[in-house]
Design a protein around this motif. Structure first.
Motif, mmCIF file in Angstrom:
data_model
loop_
_atom_site.group_PDB
_atom_site.id
_atom_site.type_symbol
_atom_site.label_atom_id
_atom_site.label_comp_id
_atom_site.label_asym_id
_atom_site.label_seq_id
_atom_site.Cartn_x
_atom_site.Cartn_y
_atom_site.Cartn_z
ATOM 1 N N VAL A 1 25.157 -35.106 46.794
ATOM 2 C CA VAL A 1 24.964 -33.802 46.163
ATOM 3 C C VAL A 1 26.308 -33.274 45.687
ATOM 4 C CG1 VAL A 1 24.153 -31.441 46.446
ATOM 5 C CG2 VAL A 1 22.977 -33.313 47.633
ATOM 6 N N GLU A 2 26.434 -33.127 44.375
ATOM 7 C CA GLU A 2 27.663 -32.607 43.781
ATOM 8 C C GLU A 2 27.638 -31.090 43.734
ATOM 9 O OE1 GLU A 2 26.548 -36.309 41.215
ATOM 10 O OE2 GLU A 2 25.542 -34.591 42.128
ATOM 11 N N SER A 3 28.828 -30.505 43.743
ATOM 12 C CA SER A 3 28.973 -29.063 43.572
ATOM 13 C C SER A 3 30.367 -28.788 43.030
ATOM 14 C CB SER A 3 28.763 -28.329 44.905
ATOM 15 O OG SER A 3 29.735 -28.730 45.847
ATOM 16 N N GLY A 4 30.567 -27.541 42.584
ATOM 17 C CA GLY A 4 31.887 -27.131 42.148
ATOM 18 C C GLY A 4 32.073 -27.031 40.649
ATOM 19 N N LEU B 1 35.696 -30.546 42.204
ATOM 20 C CA LEU B 1 34.318 -30.954 42.454
ATOM 21 C C LEU B 1 34.215 -31.574 43.846
ATOM 22 C CD1 LEU B 1 33.391 -32.658 39.060
ATOM 23 C CD2 LEU B 1 33.292 -30.236 39.688
ATOM 24 N N SER B 2 33.060 -31.367 44.456
ATOM 25 C CA SER B 2 32.771 -31.972 45.754
ATOM 26 C C SER B 2 31.484 -32.773 45.656
ATOM 27 C CB SER B 2 32.615 -30.906 46.836
ATOM 28 O OG SER B 2 33.792 -30.139 46.988
ATOM 29 N N CYS B 3 31.380 -33.780 46.488
ATOM 30 C CA CYS B 3 30.170 -34.591 46.566
ATOM 31 C C CYS B 3 29.898 -34.841 48.044
ATOM 32 C CB CYS B 3 30.348 -35.900 45.816
ATOM 33 S SG CYS B 3 28.971 -37.057 46.014
ATOM 34 N N THR C 1 32.577 -36.506 52.517
ATOM 35 C CA THR C 1 32.669 -35.763 51.263
ATOM 36 C C THR C 1 33.720 -36.360 50.353
ATOM 37 O OG1 THR C 1 31.959 -33.724 52.363
ATOM 38 C CG2 THR C 1 33.044 -33.496 50.235
ATOM 39 N N TYR D 1 35.878 -35.803 46.714
ATOM 40 C CA TYR D 1 36.398 -34.711 45.898
ATOM 41 C C TYR D 1 36.952 -35.242 44.581
ATOM 42 C CZ TYR D 1 36.317 -32.291 50.398
ATOM 43 O OH TYR D 1 35.932 -31.755 51.598
ATOM 44 N N THR E 1 26.826 -32.355 38.159
ATOM 45 C CA THR E 1 27.231 -30.956 38.075
ATOM 46 C C THR E 1 27.932 -30.736 36.743
ATOM 47 O OG1 THR E 1 28.393 -29.155 39.225
ATOM 48 C CG2 THR E 1 29.451 -31.312 39.266
#
Length: 123
Positions: free
Chosen positions: A5-8, A20-22, A78, A80, A117
């Motif tokens: 799940v990616e975010s950022g 970005l984070s995963c 995680t 990055y 993302t």
């Protein structure tokens, strides 16, 4: 099964930075390598960066070398992507991926993918 799940992602101006984070989850998560890819509108998905999970070796695509940094936190499972000096041409959907057996720039070498993302860089 591994879930990524990616975010950022977000909207930034040229010259700005984003990280970005995963987040990875799964019964026995322990990839050989992970990577970031991106796909801009109307273009094919391209390799951005990869990291060999156990030792931290990294490799970058030419277009991001010197501006982006890939890293991982093994304890948090995680991945990055620190993106500095962003340019409008960095606008794309960014995907993280995990490989069970390869440290490669090829999409075919990755077994699991996140949903992506969006990163948008305005001029």
């Amino acid at each position: 099964q591994v879930q990524l799940v990616e975010s950022g992602g977000g909207l930034v101006q040229a010259g700005d930075s984003l990280r970005l984070s995963c987040a990875a989850s799964g019964r026995t998560f322990g990839p050989y390598a992970m990577g970031w890819f991106r796909q801009a509108p109307g273009k094919e998905r391209e390799f951005v960066a990869s990291i060999k999970w156990s030792v931290g070796n990294t490799y970058y695509g030419d277009s991001v070398k010197g501006r982006f940094t890939i890293s991982r936190d093994d304890a948090k499972n995680t991945l990055y992507l620190q993106m500095n000096s962003l340019k409008p041409e960095d606008t794309a959907v960014y995907y993280c991926a995990a490989s069970a057996a390869a440290f490669t720039t090829l999409q075919s070498g990755y077994n699991y993918w996140g949903q992506g993302t969006q990163v948008t860089v305005s001029s």
